[in-house]
Design a protein around this motif. Sequence first.
Motif, PDB file in Angstrom:
ATOM      1  N   MET A  41      41.029  41.537  48.225  1.00  0.00           N
ATOM      2  CA  MET A  41      39.668  41.072  48.045  1.00  0.00           C
ATOM      3  C   MET A  41      38.822  41.488  49.251  1.00  0.00           C
ATOM      4  SD  MET A  41      38.028  39.447  45.760  1.00  0.00           S
ATOM      5  CE  MET A  41      36.631  38.463  45.475  1.00  0.00           C
ATOM      6  N   GLU A  42      39.426  41.457  50.408  1.00  0.00           N
ATOM      7  CA  GLU A  42      38.723  41.825  51.632  1.00  0.00           C
ATOM      8  C   GLU A  42      38.226  43.273  51.577  1.00  0.00           C
ATOM      9  OE1 GLU A  42      40.263  42.074  56.041  1.00  0.00           O
ATOM     10  OE2 GLU A  42      40.523  40.047  55.215  1.00  0.00           O
ATOM     11  N   GLN A  43      39.050  44.150  51.021  1.00  0.00           N
ATOM     12  CA  GLN A  43      38.710  45.568  50.992  1.00  0.00           C
ATOM     13  C   GLN A  43      37.740  45.922  49.856  1.00  0.00           C
ATOM     14  OE1 GLN A  43      42.124  48.115  50.832  1.00  0.00           O
ATOM     15  NE2 GLN A  43      40.928  49.980  50.919  1.00  0.00           N
ATOM     16  N   TYR A  44      37.889  45.322  48.672  1.00  0.00           N
ATOM     17  CA  TYR A  44      37.115  45.735  47.503  1.00  0.00           C
ATOM     18  C   TYR A  44      36.062  44.729  47.046  1.00  0.00           C
ATOM     19  CZ  TYR A  44      40.657  49.336  47.236  1.00  0.00           C
ATOM     20  OH  TYR A  44      41.480  50.385  47.523  1.00  0.00           O
ATOM     21  N   GLY A  45      36.124  43.505  47.544  1.00  0.00           N
ATOM     22  CA  GLY A  45      35.121  42.498  47.204  1.00  0.00           C
ATOM     23  C   GLY A  45      35.127  42.117  45.734  1.00  0.00           C
ATOM     24  N   GLU A  46      33.931  41.880  45.202  1.00  0.00           N
ATOM     25  CA  GLU A  46      33.803  41.406  43.833  1.00  0.00           C
ATOM     26  C   GLU A  46      34.096  42.467  42.786  1.00  0.00           C
ATOM     27  OE1 GLU A  46      30.756  38.815  42.783  1.00  0.00           O
ATOM     28  OE2 GLU A  46      30.797  37.751  44.684  1.00  0.00           O
ATOM     29  N   ARG A  47      34.243  43.715  43.214  1.00  0.00           N
ATOM     30  CA  ARG A  47      34.601  44.775  42.268  1.00  0.00           C
ATOM     31  C   ARG A  47      36.063  44.675  41.847  1.00  0.00           C
ATOM     32  NH1 ARG A  47      33.633  50.425  43.831  1.00  0.00           N
ATOM     33  NH2 ARG A  47      34.980  49.880  45.538  1.00  0.00           N
ATOM     34  N   LEU A  48      36.873  43.952  42.613  1.00  0.00           N
ATOM     35  CA  LEU A  48      38.304  43.829  42.323  1.00  0.00           C
ATOM     36  C   LEU A  48      38.525  42.900  41.132  1.00  0.00           C
ATOM     37  CD1 LEU A  48      41.219  44.486  43.222  1.00  0.00           C
ATOM     38  CD2 LEU A  48      41.108  42.417  44.622  1.00  0.00           C
ATOM     39  N   HIS A  57      55.169  49.421  43.946  1.00  0.00           N
ATOM     40  CA  HIS A  57      53.855  50.053  43.944  1.00  0.00           C
ATOM     41  C   HIS A  57      52.806  48.977  43.680  1.00  0.00           C
ATOM     42  CE1 HIS A  57      55.854  53.939  43.679  1.00  0.00           C
ATOM     43  NE2 HIS A  57      56.571  53.453  42.689  1.00  0.00           N
ATOM     44  N   LYS A  58      51.791  48.938  44.505  1.00  0.00           N
ATOM     45  CA  LYS A  58      50.680  48.005  44.297  1.00  0.00           C
ATOM     46  C   LYS A  58      49.554  48.780  43.617  1.00  0.00           C
ATOM     47  CE  LYS A  58      49.234  45.365  47.753  1.00  0.00           C
ATOM     48  NZ  LYS A  58      48.472  44.853  48.925  1.00  0.00           N
ATOM     49  N   THR A  59      49.092  48.273  42.466  1.00  0.00           N
ATOM     50  CA  THR A  59      47.979  48.892  41.752  1.00  0.00           C
ATOM     51  C   THR A  59      46.848  47.876  41.653  1.00  0.00           C
ATOM     52  OG1 THR A  59      48.739  48.210  39.553  1.00  0.00           O
ATOM     53  CG2 THR A  59      49.570  50.316  40.388  1.00  0.00           C
ATOM     54  N   ILE A  60      45.637  48.405  41.501  1.00  0.00           N
ATOM     55  CA  ILE A  60      44.480  47.527  41.381  1.00  0.00           C
ATOM     56  C   ILE A  60      43.606  47.986  40.228  1.00  0.00           C
ATOM     57  CG2 ILE A  60      44.445  46.929  43.827  1.00  0.00           C
ATOM     58  CD1 ILE A  60      42.055  48.863  44.114  1.00  0.00           C
ATOM     59  N   GLU A  61      42.806  47.066  39.727  1.00  0.00           N
ATOM     60  CA  GLU A  61      41.795  47.380  38.726  1.00  0.00           C
ATOM     61  C   GLU A  61      40.451  47.040  39.341  1.00  0.00           C
ATOM     62  OE1 GLU A  61      40.491  45.970  34.245  1.00  0.00           O
ATOM     63  OE2 GLU A  61      42.541  45.601  34.908  1.00  0.00           O
ATOM     64  N   LEU A  62      39.558  48.030  39.349  1.00  0.00           N
ATOM     65  CA  LEU A  62      38.236  47.876  39.964  1.00  0.00           C
ATOM     66  C   LEU A  62      37.119  48.075  38.951  1.00  0.00           C
ATOM     67  CD1 LEU A  62      38.447  50.034  43.224  1.00  0.00           C
ATOM     68  CD2 LEU A  62      38.460  47.548  43.059  1.00  0.00           C
TER      69      LEU A  62
END
Length: 97
Positions: free
Chosen positions: A1-8, A23-28
């Motif tokens: 959350m710190e790196q991507y904010g509300e886009r995460l 592997h850590k994946t994210i959805e933005l």
Amino acid sequence: MEQYGERLICVRYRYDERSKQRHKTIELIIESTAWEPPMNPESIVSLHIGTHEREIQNSVRNAGGIWKYKQQVWQLRYDHVLELGLTDRIIDHECNE
């Protein structure tokens, strides 16, 4: 959350047992635009049809349309409006009887 904010949107972890790696994946969110949900096909909509457009009036009537004298509009189910190609004549989406 710190790196991507509300886009995460979410974080997932994928595990590969063969290579013994996590592997850590994210959805933005990369874009946000206005959007209207599709209209329910059974919704009743009001249509503007000129008094001189008898052929269109007959098509609407044959599809189950009703003339509302007080409002001076035709009302018809949205799916029938689509079939008749009259979406450009819609005045509003939901109508009260």
